[in-house]
Design a protein around this motif. Structure first.
Motif, mmCIF file in Angstrom:
data_model
loop_
_atom_site.group_PDB
_atom_site.id
_atom_site.type_symbol
_atom_site.label_atom_id
_atom_site.label_comp_id
_atom_site.label_asym_id
_atom_site.label_seq_id
_atom_site.Cartn_x
_atom_site.Cartn_y
_atom_site.Cartn_z
ATOM 1 N N LEU A 1 1.065 -7.368 -5.549
ATOM 2 C CA LEU A 1 0.210 -6.301 -6.086
ATOM 3 C C LEU A 1 0.498 -5.033 -5.304
ATOM 4 N N MET A 2 0.411 -3.891 -5.986
ATOM 5 C CA MET A 2 0.643 -2.606 -5.343
ATOM 6 C C MET A 2 -0.550 -1.683 -5.560
ATOM 7 N N ASP B 1 10.940 0.871 -3.130
ATOM 8 C CA ASP B 1 12.093 0.060 -3.541
ATOM 9 C C ASP B 1 12.426 -0.990 -2.490
ATOM 10 N N ALA B 2 12.395 -0.595 -1.217
ATOM 11 C CA ALA B 2 12.722 -1.531 -0.148
ATOM 12 C C ALA B 2 11.682 -2.646 -0.060
ATOM 13 N N ALA B 3 10.417 -2.289 -0.207
ATOM 14 C CA ALA B 3 9.351 -3.287 -0.105
ATOM 15 C C ALA B 3 9.380 -4.269 -1.269
ATOM 16 N N GLU C 1 3.700 -1.356 3.755
ATOM 17 C CA GLU C 1 3.334 0.031 3.491
ATOM 18 C C GLU C 1 4.546 0.818 3.018
ATOM 19 N N ALA C 2 4.283 1.868 2.229
ATOM 20 C CA ALA C 2 5.329 2.800 1.805
ATOM 21 C C ALA C 2 4.691 4.160 1.564
ATOM 22 N N VAL D 1 0.860 -1.182 0.000
ATOM 23 C CA VAL D 1 0.000 0.000 0.000
ATOM 24 C C VAL D 1 0.897 1.234 0.000
ATOM 25 N N VAL D 2 0.813 2.037 -1.059
ATOM 26 C CA VAL D 2 1.647 3.238 -1.178
ATOM 27 C C VAL D 2 0.740 4.460 -1.100
ATOM 28 N N ASP D 3 0.838 5.192 0.006
ATOM 29 C CA ASP D 3 0.001 6.372 0.231
ATOM 30 C C ASP D 3 0.650 7.192 1.335
ATOM 31 N N ASP D 4 0.650 8.519 1.209
ATOM 32 C CA ASP D 4 1.253 9.343 2.261
ATOM 33 C C ASP D 4 0.236 9.795 3.307
ATOM 34 N N ASP D 5 -0.993 9.306 3.201
ATOM 35 C CA ASP D 5 -2.027 9.581 4.189
ATOM 36 C C ASP D 5 -2.052 8.420 5.189
#
Length: 240
Positions: A51-52, A42-44, A34-35, A10-14
């Protein structure tokens, strides 16, 4: 519970959105990482992601840039989840290889349905044992081998990366060679995809496929446009 323990990034800044999605996915049995930025992604990815989900409107590097970099290096389904509702953003996201697009605010059941659908289309990740398994269904045409079970495309120069949507579209054409298919027919036959009215993603995916498999994408010989009717897959030879 999820049958295959798929790993979702899950990529979200919230923070609130990330926590909500993590809880939702974990309740269904998925593994979740999470990222919030490119370095976190990249680390994840090095841990093995199936799936992202990706927010376009991140505080640092924008989501489209991250999606481009991921698509260049990883065969990974991407679902864009964003507050941007403009159709242009959706089209750009699909053009760079996103497999689906959900606009905020969203319902968690819808997100789960989209995730399950994309994971089904992308198929299981290939393992070492799969490489030595029994022969798989394969359609060969004009120097290409389309493996239907492993969802892969091989050309004379090696493997060709396709998004799950691009693979499904090429597989549809390969199953119906020398038959004109309208955009509406293609959308109807590609079950599990979510198409919006006047959606041009079919045309965008065909444009990307042409760049990957045609000698000259501007003068296509494999996927031809039939003016006023649709598209036709016209290989010189094809065998299953």
């Amino acid at each position: 519970m999820s049958d295959n323990q798929s790993h979702i990034l899950v990529v979200d800044d919230d923070d609130q959105v990330r926590r909500m999605l993590r809880r939702c996915f974990e309740d269904e049995g998925y593994r979740v990482s999470e990222a919030t930025d490119q370095s976190g992604v990249d680390a994840a990815l090095d841990t093995g992601i199936d799936l992202m989900t990706l927010d376009l409107n991140l505080g640092g590097t924008d989501g489209l840039t991250i999606a481009r970099q991921v698509r260049q290096n990883w065969d990974l389904p991407i679902i864009m989840i964003t507050g941007k509702g403009d159709m242009i953003d959706r089209i750009v996201g699909l053009e760079i290889g996103a497999d689906d697009y959900i606009a905020k605010p969203f319902h968690l059941r819808e997100v789960l349905a989209r995730v399950r659908s994309v994971l089904r289309r992308s198929g299981p990740r290939e393992t070492a044992s799969a490489a030595t398994a029994a022969p798989t269904a394969c359609i060969r045409f004009d120097g290409y081998a389309l493996d239907m079970d492993r969802r892969s495309l091989q050309g004379s120069a090696g493997a060709i990366r396709l998004t799950s949507g691009e693979f499904d579209l090429l597989a549809l054409f390969a199953r119906h060679p020398h038959r004109v298919l309208s955009r509406d027919q293609i959308m109807d036959m590609l079950k599990g995809h979510d198409w919006a009215p006047n959606d041009r993603s079919i045309d965008n995916q065909i444009a990307r496929l042409r760049k990957l498999i045609e000698v000259n994408a501007r003068e296509p010989l494999l996927i031809k446009t039939v003016r006023g009717a649709g598209y036709c897959f016209t290989p010189h030879s094809i065998e299953a």
